[in-house]
Scaffold this motif. Structure first.
Motif, PDB file in Angstrom:
ATOM      1  N   LEU A 206       0.847  -1.191   0.000  1.00  0.00           N
ATOM      2  CA  LEU A 206       0.000   0.000   0.000  1.00  0.00           C
ATOM      3  C   LEU A 206       0.879   1.235   0.000  1.00  0.00           C
ATOM      4  O   LEU A 206       2.021   1.199   0.442  1.00  0.00           O
ATOM      5  CB  LEU A 206      -0.878   0.011   1.245  1.00  0.00           C
ATOM      6  CG  LEU A 206      -2.098  -0.895   1.236  1.00  0.00           C
ATOM      7  CD1 LEU A 206      -2.848  -0.736   2.539  1.00  0.00           C
ATOM      8  CD2 LEU A 206      -3.001  -0.550   0.076  1.00  0.00           C
ATOM      9  N   ASN A 207       0.316   2.318  -0.470  1.00  0.00           N
ATOM     10  CA  ASN A 207       1.051   3.573  -0.467  1.00  0.00           C
ATOM     11  C   ASN A 207       0.693   4.340   0.802  1.00  0.00           C
ATOM     12  O   ASN A 207      -0.326   5.025   0.857  1.00  0.00           O
ATOM     13  CB  ASN A 207       0.687   4.383  -1.711  1.00  0.00           C
ATOM     14  CG  ASN A 207       1.536   5.621  -1.829  1.00  0.00           C
ATOM     15  OD1 ASN A 207       2.262   5.968  -0.896  1.00  0.00           O
ATOM     16  ND2 ASN A 207       1.452   6.266  -2.971  1.00  0.00           N
ATOM     17  N   ILE A 208       1.548   4.200   1.794  1.00  0.00           N
ATOM     18  CA  ILE A 208       1.228   4.772   3.099  1.00  0.00           C
ATOM     19  C   ILE A 208       1.122   6.298   3.033  1.00  0.00           C
ATOM     20  O   ILE A 208       0.411   6.919   3.795  1.00  0.00           O
ATOM     21  CB  ILE A 208       2.284   4.335   4.140  1.00  0.00           C
ATOM     22  CG1 ILE A 208       1.783   4.603   5.564  1.00  0.00           C
ATOM     23  CG2 ILE A 208       3.612   5.031   3.936  1.00  0.00           C
ATOM     24  CD1 ILE A 208       2.643   3.981   6.633  1.00  0.00           C
ATOM     25  N   LEU A 210      -0.437   8.124   1.074  1.00  0.00           N
ATOM     26  CA  LEU A 210      -1.736   8.656   0.668  1.00  0.00           C
ATOM     27  C   LEU A 210      -2.790   8.567   1.767  1.00  0.00           C
ATOM     28  O   LEU A 210      -3.890   9.067   1.619  1.00  0.00           O
ATOM     29  CB  LEU A 210      -2.244   7.899  -0.564  1.00  0.00           C
ATOM     30  CG  LEU A 210      -1.492   8.182  -1.867  1.00  0.00           C
ATOM     31  CD1 LEU A 210      -2.120   7.393  -2.992  1.00  0.00           C
ATOM     32  CD2 LEU A 210      -1.508   9.661  -2.185  1.00  0.00           C
ATOM     33  N   VAL A 211      -2.436   7.917   2.838  1.00  0.00           N
ATOM     34  CA  VAL A 211      -3.426   7.718   3.888  1.00  0.00           C
ATOM     35  C   VAL A 211      -3.703   9.032   4.604  1.00  0.00           C
ATOM     36  O   VAL A 211      -2.801   9.813   4.880  1.00  0.00           O
ATOM     37  CB  VAL A 211      -2.926   6.659   4.888  1.00  0.00           C
ATOM     38  CG1 VAL A 211      -3.877   6.530   6.049  1.00  0.00           C
ATOM     39  CG2 VAL A 211      -2.770   5.329   4.182  1.00  0.00           C
ATOM     40  N   THR A 212      -4.987   9.233   4.880  1.00  0.00           N
ATOM     41  CA  THR A 212      -5.371  10.457   5.585  1.00  0.00           C
ATOM     42  C   THR A 212      -4.706  10.538   6.948  1.00  0.00           C
ATOM     43  O   THR A 212      -4.537   9.533   7.619  1.00  0.00           O
ATOM     44  CB  THR A 212      -6.900  10.447   5.799  1.00  0.00           C
ATOM     45  OG1 THR A 212      -7.518  10.430   4.538  1.00  0.00           O
ATOM     46  CG2 THR A 212      -7.348  11.671   6.552  1.00  0.00           C
TER      47      THR A 212
ATOM     48  N   ASN B  53      -6.390   2.783  -0.965  1.00  0.00           N
ATOM     49  CA  ASN B  53      -5.898   4.116  -0.620  1.00  0.00           C
ATOM     50  C   ASN B  53      -7.046   5.110  -0.518  1.00  0.00           C
ATOM     51  O   ASN B  53      -7.049   5.991   0.345  1.00  0.00           O
ATOM     52  CB  ASN B  53      -4.874   4.594  -1.651  1.00  0.00           C
ATOM     53  CG  ASN B  53      -3.504   3.976  -1.401  1.00  0.00           C
ATOM     54  OD1 ASN B  53      -3.081   3.835  -0.271  1.00  0.00           O
ATOM     55  ND2 ASN B  53      -2.824   3.588  -2.458  1.00  0.00           N
ATOM     56  N   CYS B  56      -9.034   4.610   2.734  1.00  0.00           N
ATOM     57  CA  CYS B  56      -8.250   5.066   3.896  1.00  0.00           C
ATOM     58  C   CYS B  56      -8.184   6.589   3.956  1.00  0.00           C
ATOM     59  O   CYS B  56      -7.848   7.166   4.993  1.00  0.00           O
ATOM     60  CB  CYS B  56      -6.816   4.524   3.827  1.00  0.00           C
ATOM     61  SG  CYS B  56      -6.685   2.778   4.192  1.00  0.00           S
TER      62      CYS B  56
END
Lengths: 407, 166
Positions: A206-208, A210-212, B53, B56
């Motif tokens: 996952l692309n961390i 981009l997480v809110t 993504n 999230c």
């Protein structure tokens, strides 16, 4: 009903080669412990907390099967202790070294007071003596005088509290500051889960970024000599022991590490509850052994790659300059259901002085049977046993001799 | 083996491990010997990654009430789950957020209906049904072992292969 109590002291009535880093407050109950435990134990534990004495791990041993059955889940009874002390009705509360002796004794006196009100009788204070009892080492594990171990890591992962903020990191540090006075900030570790089904489709992340929301830091709290550290991030709690050349420190045993970790975990859990972040609910735990095996001896002579392994001989294909292998095997519970994996990672490389060596890492990661710290600690201990046995299986007798195997 | 998968590379150390640099072995550089054609093309990967993504990144109250964005650990767990039950050519599932911070993974195909409600890591409500049958399907609570849904997911893979062949 006879009750005695044994407070922790720094005496040496019981001889051990090396004093363990904890102390025990022991309360002995005579008669049918099962009849008295329900109210008394709850009161004892509440009192301990009030007295800032932290019961990191409690053993209850009783002649009554019912009392064992009803024992609070968060406090585990140890089979070996249970076996040795069966029918004698004892409760042991284990305290960390940082706890002042007088506090512990004060706590013990309070406990006496409670029981006095309950019309129990006591052995006099002259029974105060050292009650240090190390966690027993499981039978059948190997022992080396000079193992190639350079680092041991024990870790649990849990759902991070939603209301956590990095401003609270100082509070967490204050729990451990006395023993770990130095702080470093690191990138956080991503969550990790062992999941079972079919073969894994590789290479997905996952692309961390981009997480809110903000990315929380991981903190290292280091001991003065840098040989031990605690790592904390909102969803991880880790203890590392590591060999530091200039300190010339030697590996004691896993029992020492896990005991310290259990105490630290209890402290963190208590703080989480105090902050209304809820109790720690471990969803994965992990134990890693990092080994370094030199490929040149003290005289500079080359050690062949095959020397260290029992059934692996890279030289069978000719002169091999480098090699690596990774193995994964499921870790099963008592019902033979998969709960985790044992990872064996091996690669040639160089150490910080540029000398060639083989790195051999063994990691067990998995889900505890119950979402409790006690269950996580049990799995860590089981993981260590599996790692030790696997290490012996894959390494050669000649290597064992070099490392001074005694058992 | 390349630097990304070498467990002793500094990149791996920083990214994935709780080990410290002090005992880290610096691996010799392995020149990657790759045959690109032999690597599986995971057809669902990009869509799933983008969707995870997205869920999230939702704002609090995304559902008009107090719905929370999907927690990162739940999304990571979902990805691990999919890696273990999907084949490279399995159709991409629908992924919808749950107000509690979890997510739901769904396939609604002619060959099978599969719904995996992930309330949190290791808390999964699985529902499977065969649309061609009139029964009520089957529900189970799962934690880490998803062997139960494996044959159902593999049914989905078959339908895609047929489409490709056509």
């Amino acid at each position: 009903v006879l009750l005695s109590w044994v407070g922790p002291t720094s005496g040496a009535a019981i001889k051990f080669d090396k004093a363990p880093p904890w102390r025990i407050l022991r309360v002995d109950f005579g008669g049918d412990f099962g009849e008295s435990w329900i109210c008394e134990i709850t009161r004892l534990l509440r009192l301990c907390r009030f007295q800032k004495a932290r019961p990191a791990r409690a053993f209850v041993i009783s002649g009554s099967a019912n009392s064992l059955h009803s024992w609070p889940e968060s406090l585990s009874d140890h089979p070996a202790e249970s076996h040795a002390m069966r029918n004698r009705g004892k409760l042991r509360l284990r305290f960390d070294e940082g706890l002042a002796i007088r506090e512990a004794i004060s706590c013990a006196k309070k406990i006496r007071g409670i029981h006095s009100e309950a019309n129990y009788h006591y052995i006099s204070t002259s029974t105060l003596r050292c009650a240090q009892m190390p966690l027993p080492r499981p039978e059948g594990l190997p022992d080396f005088e000079n193992p190639p171990l350079t680092e041991v890591v024990v870790s649990i992962q849990f759902p991070g509290p939603t209301s956590y903020s990095d401003v609270y990191a100082g509070e967490i540090w204050s729990l451990f500051k006395n023993d770990f006075p130095t702080v470093q900030e690191m990138l956080p570790l991503p969550p990790n889960f062992e999941v079972f089904g079919g073969p894994e489709v590789p290479g997905l992340k996952l692309n961390i970024g981009l997480v809110t929301g903000p990315i929380r830091k991981r903190y290292w709290f280091l001991s003065l000599d840098n040989t031990e550290l605690i790592q904390f991030q909102p969803d991880r709690f880790i203890h590392n022991w590591r060999k530091v050349k200039k300190e010339n420190n030697t590996y004691g045993h896993f029992e020492e590490i896990i005991e310290k970790y259990a105490i630290e975990l209890a402290r963190l859990d208590e703080h989480f509850q105090k902050k209304s972040w809820g109790p720690l609910v471990p969803n994965q735990c992990e134990v890693t052994y990092v080994n370094q095996m030199p490929l040149v001896d003290e005289n500079g002579a080359e050690i062949p790659l095959s020397f260290y392994f029992r059934n692996i001989d890279p030289s069978s294909v000719g002169a091999v300059s480098d090699f690596a292998f990774n193995l994964r095997t499921p870790f099963l519970d008592e019902k033979q259901q998969p709960i985790g994996r044992l990872y064996i990672e091996c690669s040639t490389g160089i150490d910080d002085e540029g000398k060639p060596l083989i790195g051999l890492n063994l990691t067990m990661r998995g889900a505890p049977a119950e979402p409790s710290c006690a269950s996580a600690l049990k799995l860590l201990e089981a993981g260590r046993t599996q790692i030790d046995k696997t290490f012996v299986k894959i390494t050669s007798d000649a290597a064992h001799k070099k490392w001074g195997r005694t058992k | 083996m390349n630097a990304q998968t070498n467990p002793f590379s500094p990149q791996t150390w920083q990214r994935d491990t709780a080990r410290t640099r002090i005992s880290e072995v610096v691996g010799f550089p392995f020149n990657p010997v790759r045959v690109t054609l032999s690597e599986p093309q995971v057809t669902w990967a990009d869509e799933v990654r983008a969707r995870l993504n997205h869920v999230c990144s939702l704002p609090v109250g995304w559902d008009g009430y107090h719905g929370r964005p999907t927690r990162f650990d739940a999304a990571e767990f979902a990805l691990r789950l999919l890696q273990r039950v999907c084949k490279p050519h399995t159709p991409a599932p629908f992924i919808v957020p749950l107000p509690c911070g979890g997510l739901q993974i769904e396939w609604h195909e002619k060959s099978a209906i599969i719904e995996l409600g992930i309330r949190a890591p290791m808390e999964v409500d699985a529902f499977v049904a065969d649309p061609s049958l009139s029964d009520d399907g089957e529900e189970r609570s799962l934690t880490v072992d998803f062997s139960f849904i494996l044959p159902w997911v593999h049914k989905l893979g078959g339908s895609i292969e047929n489409k490709s062949a056509a």
